[in-house]
Design a protein around this motif. Structure first.
Motif, PDB file in Angstrom:
ATOM      1  N   VAL A  83       3.891  -0.257  -6.061  1.00 14.91           N
ATOM      2  CA  VAL A  83       3.034   0.747  -5.440  1.00 14.91           C
ATOM      3  C   VAL A  83       3.747   2.078  -5.293  1.00 14.91           C
ATOM      4  CG1 VAL A  83       3.495   0.447  -2.957  1.00 14.91           C
ATOM      5  CG2 VAL A  83       1.155   0.902  -3.759  1.00 14.91           C
ATOM      6  N   ALA A  84       5.062   2.093  -5.438  1.00 18.28           N
ATOM      7  CA  ALA A  84       5.810   3.343  -5.375  1.00 18.28           C
ATOM      8  C   ALA A  84       5.943   3.995  -6.752  1.00 18.28           C
ATOM      9  CB  ALA A  84       7.193   3.100  -4.783  1.00 18.28           C
ATOM     10  N   ASP A  85       5.425   3.345  -7.761  1.00 19.81           N
ATOM     11  CA  ASP A  85       5.521   3.837  -9.131  1.00 19.81           C
ATOM     12  C   ASP A  85       4.138   4.195  -9.631  1.00 19.81           C
ATOM     13  OD1 ASP A  85       5.955   2.315 -12.346  1.00 19.81           O
ATOM     14  OD2 ASP A  85       6.375   4.382 -11.750  1.00 19.81           O
ATOM     15  N   TYR A  86       3.916   5.471  -9.967  1.00 24.16           N
ATOM     16  CA  TYR A  86       2.585   5.944 -10.359  1.00 24.16           C
ATOM     17  C   TYR A  86       1.978   5.087 -11.464  1.00 24.16           C
ATOM     18  CZ  TYR A  86      -0.966   8.906 -12.474  1.00 24.16           C
ATOM     19  OH  TYR A  86      -2.135   9.378 -12.992  1.00 24.16           O
ATOM     20  N   GLY A  87       2.760   4.740 -12.460  1.00 24.23           N
ATOM     21  CA  GLY A  87       2.245   4.001 -13.605  1.00 24.23           C
ATOM     22  C   GLY A  87       1.938   2.543 -13.324  1.00 24.23           C
ATOM     23  N   SER A  88       2.366   2.054 -12.166  1.00 27.76           N
ATOM     24  CA  SER A  88       2.188   0.636 -11.839  1.00 27.76           C
ATOM     25  C   SER A  88       1.145   0.396 -10.754  1.00 27.76           C
ATOM     26  CB  SER A  88       3.522   0.037 -11.386  1.00 27.76           C
ATOM     27  OG  SER A  88       4.492   0.144 -12.404  1.00 27.76           O
ATOM     28  N   VAL A  89       0.572   1.444 -10.209  1.00 25.63           N
ATOM     29  CA  VAL A  89      -0.453   1.283  -9.178  1.00 25.63           C
ATOM     30  C   VAL A  89      -1.683   0.628  -9.792  1.00 25.63           C
ATOM     31  CG1 VAL A  89      -2.069   2.520  -7.692  1.00 25.63           C
ATOM     32  CG2 VAL A  89       0.350   3.181  -7.759  1.00 25.63           C
ATOM     33  N   LYS A  90      -2.228  -0.360  -9.070  1.00 27.85           N
ATOM     34  CA  LYS A  90      -3.382  -1.080  -9.609  1.00 27.85           C
ATOM     35  C   LYS A  90      -4.696  -0.461  -9.160  1.00 27.85           C
ATOM     36  CE  LYS A  90      -5.173  -5.718 -10.364  1.00 27.85           C
ATOM     37  NZ  LYS A  90      -4.934  -7.174 -10.172  1.00 27.85           N
ATOM     38  N   MET A 117       0.835  -1.197   0.000  1.00 28.89           N
ATOM     39  CA  MET A 117       0.000   0.000   0.000  1.00 28.89           C
ATOM     40  C   MET A 117       0.870   1.247   0.000  1.00 28.89           C
ATOM     41  SD  MET A 117      -3.066  -1.221   0.096  1.00 28.89           S
ATOM     42  CE  MET A 117      -4.038   0.216   0.564  1.00 28.89           C
ATOM     43  N   GLY A 118       0.324   2.311  -0.530  1.00 26.56           N
ATOM     44  CA  GLY A 118       1.104   3.535  -0.583  1.00 26.56           C
ATOM     45  C   GLY A 118       0.236   4.773  -0.576  1.00 26.56           C
ATOM     46  N   TRP A 119       0.913   5.900  -0.509  1.00 26.49           N
ATOM     47  CA  TRP A 119       0.266   7.212  -0.583  1.00 26.49           C
ATOM     48  C   TRP A 119       0.969   8.052  -1.647  1.00 26.49           C
ATOM     49  CZ3 TRP A 119      -4.105   8.564   2.016  1.00 26.49           C
ATOM     50  CH2 TRP A 119      -4.482   7.769   3.101  1.00 26.49           C
ATOM     51  N   PHE A 120       0.154   8.721  -2.430  1.00 27.52           N
ATOM     52  CA  PHE A 120       0.619   9.718  -3.377  1.00 27.52           C
ATOM     53  C   PHE A 120      -0.079  11.028  -3.036  1.00 27.52           C
ATOM     54  CE2 PHE A 120       2.851   7.552  -6.939  1.00 27.52           C
ATOM     55  CZ  PHE A 120       2.751   6.250  -6.475  1.00 27.52           C
ATOM     56  N   ARG A 121       0.393  12.118  -3.609  1.00 26.62           N
ATOM     57  CA  ARG A 121      -0.284  13.397  -3.439  1.00 26.62           C
ATOM     58  C   ARG A 121      -0.191  14.193  -4.739  1.00 26.62           C
ATOM     59  NH1 ARG A 121       3.884  16.338   0.857  1.00 26.62           N
ATOM     60  NH2 ARG A 121       5.617  16.687  -0.615  1.00 26.62           N
ATOM     61  N   GLN A 122      -1.179  15.075  -4.882  1.00 25.67           N
ATOM     62  CA  GLN A 122      -1.213  15.921  -6.066  1.00 25.67           C
ATOM     63  C   GLN A 122      -1.637  17.319  -5.662  1.00 25.67           C
ATOM     64  OE1 GLN A 122      -3.604  14.403  -9.286  1.00 25.67           O
ATOM     65  NE2 GLN A 122      -2.498  15.655 -10.774  1.00 25.67           N
ATOM     66  N   ALA A 123      -0.744  18.267  -5.866  1.00 27.55           N
ATOM     67  CA  ALA A 123      -1.031  19.663  -5.602  1.00 27.55           C
ATOM     68  C   ALA A 123      -1.590  20.309  -6.860  1.00 27.55           C
ATOM     69  CB  ALA A 123       0.244  20.377  -5.156  1.00 27.55           C
ATOM     70  N   GLU A 165       1.930  17.369 -11.034  1.00 23.08           N
ATOM     71  CA  GLU A 165       1.691  15.959 -11.259  1.00 23.08           C
ATOM     72  C   GLU A 165       1.558  15.226  -9.917  1.00 23.08           C
ATOM     73  OE1 GLU A 165       4.045  15.398 -15.516  1.00 23.08           O
ATOM     74  OE2 GLU A 165       4.795  14.437 -13.702  1.00 23.08           O
ATOM     75  N   ARG A 166       0.894  14.099  -9.960  1.00 21.64           N
ATOM     76  CA  ARG A 166       0.776  13.262  -8.764  1.00 21.64           C
ATOM     77  C   ARG A 166       2.147  12.681  -8.451  1.00 21.64           C
ATOM     78  NH1 ARG A 166      -4.410   9.363  -8.354  1.00 21.64           N
ATOM     79  NH2 ARG A 166      -5.242  11.359  -9.124  1.00 21.64           N
ATOM     80  N   GLU A 167       2.534  12.757  -7.179  1.00 23.41           N
ATOM     81  CA  GLU A 167       3.857  12.299  -6.791  1.00 23.41           C
ATOM     82  C   GLU A 167       3.789  11.301  -5.644  1.00 23.41           C
ATOM     83  OE1 GLU A 167       6.276  15.513  -5.351  1.00 23.41           O
ATOM     84  OE2 GLU A 167       4.957  15.959  -3.669  1.00 23.41           O
ATOM     85  N   PHE A 168       4.757  10.423  -5.630  1.00 25.71           N
ATOM     86  CA  PHE A 168       4.867   9.402  -4.590  1.00 25.71           C
ATOM     87  C   PHE A 168       5.223  10.043  -3.260  1.00 25.71           C
ATOM     88  CE2 PHE A 168       5.826   5.561  -2.472  1.00 25.71           C
ATOM     89  CZ  PHE A 168       7.041   5.719  -1.824  1.00 25.71           C
ATOM     90  N   VAL A 169       4.605   9.532  -2.180  1.00 23.83           N
ATOM     91  CA  VAL A 169       4.883  10.020  -0.842  1.00 23.83           C
ATOM     92  C   VAL A 169       5.493   8.917   0.032  1.00 23.83           C
ATOM     93  CG1 VAL A 169       3.890  10.960   1.284  1.00 23.83           C
ATOM     94  CG2 VAL A 169       3.037  11.730  -0.950  1.00 23.83           C
ATOM     95  N   TYR A 177      -3.765  10.594  -2.036  1.00 25.68           N
ATOM     96  CA  TYR A 177      -4.412   9.414  -2.590  1.00 25.68           C
ATOM     97  C   TYR A 177      -3.795   8.145  -2.032  1.00 25.68           C
ATOM     98  CZ  TYR A 177      -6.273  12.570  -6.153  1.00 25.68           C
ATOM     99  OH  TYR A 177      -6.912  13.595  -6.810  1.00 25.68           O
ATOM    100  N   CYS A 178      -4.653   7.214  -1.675  1.00 24.07           N
ATOM    101  CA  CYS A 178      -4.219   5.884  -1.280  1.00 24.07           C
ATOM    102  C   CYS A 178      -4.050   5.026  -2.524  1.00 24.07           C
ATOM    103  CB  CYS A 178      -5.263   5.283  -0.348  1.00 24.07           C
ATOM    104  SG  CYS A 178      -4.840   3.678   0.345  1.00 24.07           S
ATOM    105  N   ALA A 179      -3.069   4.122  -2.487  1.00 23.39           N
ATOM    106  CA  ALA A 179      -2.777   3.293  -3.644  1.00 23.39           C
ATOM    107  C   ALA A 179      -2.474   1.865  -3.212  1.00 23.39           C
ATOM    108  CB  ALA A 179      -1.585   3.860  -4.413  1.00 23.39           C
ATOM    109  N   ALA A 180      -2.743   0.914  -4.099  1.00 23.79           N
ATOM    110  CA  ALA A 180      -2.458  -0.490  -3.826  1.00 23.79           C
ATOM    111  C   ALA A 180      -1.867  -1.142  -5.064  1.00 23.79           C
ATOM    112  CB  ALA A 180      -3.722  -1.233  -3.400  1.00 23.79           C
TER     113      ALA A 180
END
Length: 124
Positions: free
Chosen positions: A105-112, A34-40, A44-48, A95-98
């Motif tokens: 999960v640390a790569d924006y393009g690979s989040v499911k 699981m991960g968190w990203f953010r977008q201001a 662009e949306r970035e890994f947190v 944003y929560c990511a899985a």
């Protein structure tokens, strides 16, 4: 299918703390990193931050290291992001990511799977 629902965002003063949560549900909610990203605004949306399925491995963006902590409780299907020493530049939708693995999960393009996001505003 996995559903992710974030909560806990809000307005906080610079230097303050906030904890956001992500509740996962669905038939196959278990086993995911699981991960968190953010977008201001305008960015662009970035890994947190990210955490492995068993919670033993974490990863952070350089901009939040030492200030943010990611954790999870698989019995509660919940992931948290504890944010301390908040700065105005931390203002964003979080944003929560899985994904199947920590590196994914640390790569924006690979989040499911993505959640809908929760707004965090750091301002005096």
């Amino acid at each position: 299918q996995v559903q992710l629902v974030e909560s806990g965002g809000g307005l906080v003063q610079p230097g303050g703390s906030l904890r956001v949560s992500c509740l996962a549900s669905g038939r196959t909610a278990s086993g995911y990193a699981m991960g968190w990203f953010r977008q201001a605004p305008g960015k662009e949306r970035e890994f947190v931050a990210a955490v492995s399925w068993l919670g033993g491995i974490t990863r952070y963006a350089d901009s939040v290291k030492g200030r943010f902590t990611i954790s999870r409780d698989n019995a509660k299907n919940t992931v948290w992001l504890q944010m301390n020493s908040l700065k105005p530049e931390d203002t964003a939708v979080y944003y929560c990511a899985a994904a199947a693995r920590l590196d994914l999960v640390a790569d924006y393009g690979s989040v499911k799977y993505w959640g809908q996001g929760t707004q965090v505003t750091v301002s005096s």
